[in-house]
Motif scaffolding. Sequence first.
Motif, PDB file in Angstrom:
ATOM      1  N   PRO A  55       0.808  -1.222   0.000  1.00 48.92           N
ATOM      2  CA  PRO A  55       0.000   0.000   0.000  1.00 48.92           C
ATOM      3  C   PRO A  55       0.845   1.279   0.000  1.00 48.92           C
ATOM      4  CG  PRO A  55      -0.859  -1.553   1.596  1.00 48.92           C
ATOM      5  CD  PRO A  55       0.450  -2.106   1.122  1.00 48.92           C
ATOM      6  N   ALA A  56       1.933   1.283   0.752  1.00 47.85           N
ATOM      7  CA  ALA A  56       2.798   2.472   0.779  1.00 47.85           C
ATOM      8  C   ALA A  56       3.405   2.714  -0.596  1.00 47.85           C
ATOM      9  CB  ALA A  56       3.896   2.300   1.825  1.00 47.85           C
ATOM     10  N   PHE A  57       3.928   1.668  -1.199  1.00 46.12           N
ATOM     11  CA  PHE A  57       4.551   1.787  -2.520  1.00 46.12           C
ATOM     12  C   PHE A  57       3.534   2.262  -3.554  1.00 46.12           C
ATOM     13  CE2 PHE A  57       5.717  -0.080  -6.639  1.00 46.12           C
ATOM     14  CZ  PHE A  57       6.962   0.499  -6.816  1.00 46.12           C
ATOM     15  N   ALA A  63       4.039  18.544  -6.444  1.00 40.06           N
ATOM     16  CA  ALA A  63       4.787  18.305  -5.215  1.00 40.06           C
ATOM     17  C   ALA A  63       5.983  17.424  -5.560  1.00 40.06           C
ATOM     18  CB  ALA A  63       3.903  17.624  -4.182  1.00 40.06           C
ATOM     19  N   SER A  64       7.083  17.629  -4.872  1.00 43.91           N
ATOM     20  CA  SER A  64       8.281  16.836  -5.149  1.00 43.91           C
ATOM     21  C   SER A  64       8.125  15.430  -4.573  1.00 43.91           C
ATOM     22  CB  SER A  64       9.507  17.507  -4.529  1.00 43.91           C
ATOM     23  OG  SER A  64       9.469  17.378  -3.117  1.00 43.91           O
ATOM     24  N   PRO A  65       8.871  14.468  -5.115  1.00 41.33           N
ATOM     25  CA  PRO A  65       8.838  13.123  -4.538  1.00 41.33           C
ATOM     26  C   PRO A  65       9.188  13.120  -3.041  1.00 41.33           C
ATOM     27  CG  PRO A  65       9.847  13.035  -6.697  1.00 41.33           C
ATOM     28  CD  PRO A  65       9.655  14.492  -6.364  1.00 41.33           C
ATOM     29  N   ALA A  66      10.122  13.971  -2.626  1.00 43.32           N
ATOM     30  CA  ALA A  66      10.471  14.052  -1.204  1.00 43.32           C
ATOM     31  C   ALA A  66       9.280  14.544  -0.380  1.00 43.32           C
ATOM     32  CB  ALA A  66      11.674  14.968  -1.008  1.00 43.32           C
ATOM     33  N   GLN A  67       8.547  15.525  -0.893  1.00 40.49           N
ATOM     34  CA  GLN A  67       7.354  16.004  -0.198  1.00 40.49           C
ATOM     35  C   GLN A  67       6.317  14.892  -0.077  1.00 40.49           C
ATOM     36  OE1 GLN A  67       6.667  19.530  -2.797  1.00 40.49           O
ATOM     37  NE2 GLN A  67       5.931  20.480  -0.909  1.00 40.49           N
ATOM     38  N   LEU A  68       6.152  14.137  -1.146  1.00 34.46           N
ATOM     39  CA  LEU A  68       5.137  13.087  -1.155  1.00 34.46           C
ATOM     40  C   LEU A  68       5.504  11.936  -0.232  1.00 34.46           C
ATOM     41  CD1 LEU A  68       4.327  13.239  -4.951  1.00 34.46           C
ATOM     42  CD2 LEU A  68       2.962  14.152  -3.069  1.00 34.46           C
ATOM     43  N   LEU A  69       6.776  11.583  -0.189  1.00 32.69           N
ATOM     44  CA  LEU A  69       7.225  10.563   0.757  1.00 32.69           C
ATOM     45  C   LEU A  69       7.023  11.063   2.191  1.00 32.69           C
ATOM     46  CD1 LEU A  69       8.577   7.878   1.453  1.00 32.69           C
ATOM     47  CD2 LEU A  69      10.787   9.014   1.186  1.00 32.69           C
ATOM     48  N   LEU A 122       4.624   9.462   5.273  1.00 32.78           N
ATOM     49  CA  LEU A 122       5.110   9.185   6.629  1.00 32.78           C
ATOM     50  C   LEU A 122       4.384  10.034   7.666  1.00 32.78           C
ATOM     51  CD1 LEU A 122       8.920   8.843   5.845  1.00 32.78           C
ATOM     52  CD2 LEU A 122       7.266   7.001   6.265  1.00 32.78           C
ATOM     53  N   ALA A 123       4.030  11.252   7.284  1.00 34.28           N
ATOM     54  CA  ALA A 123       3.328  12.148   8.211  1.00 34.28           C
ATOM     55  C   ALA A 123       1.891  11.687   8.482  1.00 34.28           C
ATOM     56  CB  ALA A 123       3.347  13.577   7.679  1.00 34.28           C
ATOM     57  N   TYR A 124       1.360  10.800   7.651  1.00 38.32           N
ATOM     58  CA  TYR A 124       0.041  10.223   7.948  1.00 38.32           C
ATOM     59  C   TYR A 124       0.045   9.572   9.329  1.00 38.32           C
ATOM     60  CZ  TYR A 124      -2.750  10.474   3.635  1.00 38.32           C
ATOM     61  OH  TYR A 124      -3.519  10.884   2.582  1.00 38.32           O
ATOM     62  N   TYR A 125       1.133   8.925   9.698  1.00 44.81           N
ATOM     63  CA  TYR A 125       1.195   8.253  10.994  1.00 44.81           C
ATOM     64  C   TYR A 125       1.101   9.263  12.131  1.00 44.81           C
ATOM     65  CZ  TYR A 125       2.304   4.178   8.238  1.00 44.81           C
ATOM     66  OH  TYR A 125       2.236   3.165   7.318  1.00 44.81           O
ATOM     67  N   ILE A 126       1.687  10.428  11.950  1.00 49.42           N
ATOM     68  CA  ILE A 126       1.572  11.493  12.960  1.00 49.42           C
ATOM     69  C   ILE A 126       0.128  11.981  13.022  1.00 49.42           C
ATOM     70  CG2 ILE A 126       2.292  13.850  13.534  1.00 49.42           C
ATOM     71  CD1 ILE A 126       5.028  13.091  12.217  1.00 49.42           C
ATOM     72  N   SER A 127      -0.518  12.092  11.866  1.00 48.81           N
ATOM     73  CA  SER A 127      -1.908  12.546  11.812  1.00 48.81           C
ATOM     74  C   SER A 127      -2.868  11.547  12.442  1.00 48.81           C
ATOM     75  CB  SER A 127      -2.328  12.785  10.359  1.00 48.81           C
ATOM     76  OG  SER A 127      -1.621  13.845   9.796  1.00 48.81           O
ATOM     77  N   ALA A 140       4.189  18.289   5.152  1.00 47.19           N
ATOM     78  CA  ALA A 140       4.820  18.060   3.849  1.00 47.19           C
ATOM     79  C   ALA A 140       4.780  19.295   2.947  1.00 47.19           C
ATOM     80  CB  ALA A 140       4.129  16.895   3.137  1.00 47.19           C
ATOM     81  N   GLY A 141       4.015  20.315   3.337  1.00 45.76           N
ATOM     82  CA  GLY A 141       3.893  21.499   2.498  1.00 45.76           C
ATOM     83  C   GLY A 141       3.061  21.250   1.258  1.00 45.76           C
ATOM     84  N   THR A 142       1.961  20.503   1.411  1.00 45.80           N
ATOM     85  CA  THR A 142       1.093  20.184   0.281  1.00 45.80           C
ATOM     86  C   THR A 142      -0.343  20.609   0.574  1.00 45.80           C
ATOM     87  OG1 THR A 142       0.641  17.945   1.118  1.00 45.80           O
ATOM     88  CG2 THR A 142       2.470  18.192  -0.441  1.00 45.80           C
ATOM     89  N   VAL A 143      -1.138  20.716  -0.472  1.00 49.28           N
ATOM     90  CA  VAL A 143      -2.587  20.885  -0.359  1.00 49.28           C
ATOM     91  C   VAL A 143      -3.231  19.959  -1.383  1.00 49.28           C
ATOM     92  CG1 VAL A 143      -2.666  23.272   0.488  1.00 49.28           C
ATOM     93  CG2 VAL A 143      -2.614  22.849  -1.964  1.00 49.28           C
ATOM     94  N   VAL A 144      -4.481  19.627  -1.126  1.00 47.54           N
ATOM     95  CA  VAL A 144      -5.250  18.823  -2.076  1.00 47.54           C
ATOM     96  C   VAL A 144      -6.278  19.761  -2.703  1.00 47.54           C
ATOM     97  CG1 VAL A 144      -6.752  16.827  -2.392  1.00 47.54           C
ATOM     98  CG2 VAL A 144      -4.908  16.740  -0.702  1.00 47.54           C
ATOM     99  N   ILE A 145      -6.216  19.871  -4.026  1.00 47.09           N
ATOM    100  CA  ILE A 145      -7.132  20.747  -4.740  1.00 47.09           C
ATOM    101  C   ILE A 145      -7.985  19.920  -5.688  1.00 47.09           C
ATOM    102  CG2 ILE A 145      -5.688  22.798  -4.589  1.00 47.09           C
ATOM    103  CD1 ILE A 145      -4.747  22.180  -7.489  1.00 47.09           C
TER     104      ILE A 145
END
Length: 156
Positions: free
Chosen positions: A63-65, A96-102, A106-111, A136-141
């Motif tokens: 699922p992560a991959f 968003a950059s791949p680093a932001q997306l990764l 990972l930040a989902y676990y914090i959420s 991650a510095g992202t938004v969903v539009i």
Amino acid sequence: MEDQGLEYAGFWSRAGAALVDTVLLMLINVPLILSIYGWEYFDAEQPDFVAGPADFLITWVLPAFATIVFWIYKQATPGKMAISARIVDAETGQLASPAQLLGRYLAYYISILPLGLGLIWVAFDKRKQGWHDKLAGTVVIKRTNTGPEPVNFQGA
């Protein structure tokens, strides 16, 4: 920079997208788990956190991959694509950059950890960002008016 025709994807549309993604993952994961571990996997009174290497690969790695690959190449999972939503950089609105997306994954676990408060935060945030988006510095539009046709009453 305000873009006409776009809006932040809210809590309920994102929850619906997550439900679609969950069902799709289950359609893949459950048959794989059953073929390896059988129905006993679901019957355990005290289930192990991970039943074995295949369980770890199927329920955690796959699922992560899949999620991160979809985010990188499509800016959305199938559920988000269904609601015409995509993940973008919060400052520029660009990919968003791949680093932001990764980091977002990972930040989902914090959420999730504080009783899902970081996910519920989407409902109250002005830009509809969960904690994982903020970290991650992202938004969903999503596009506005994503229905099949705008409502038009002849008699009005």
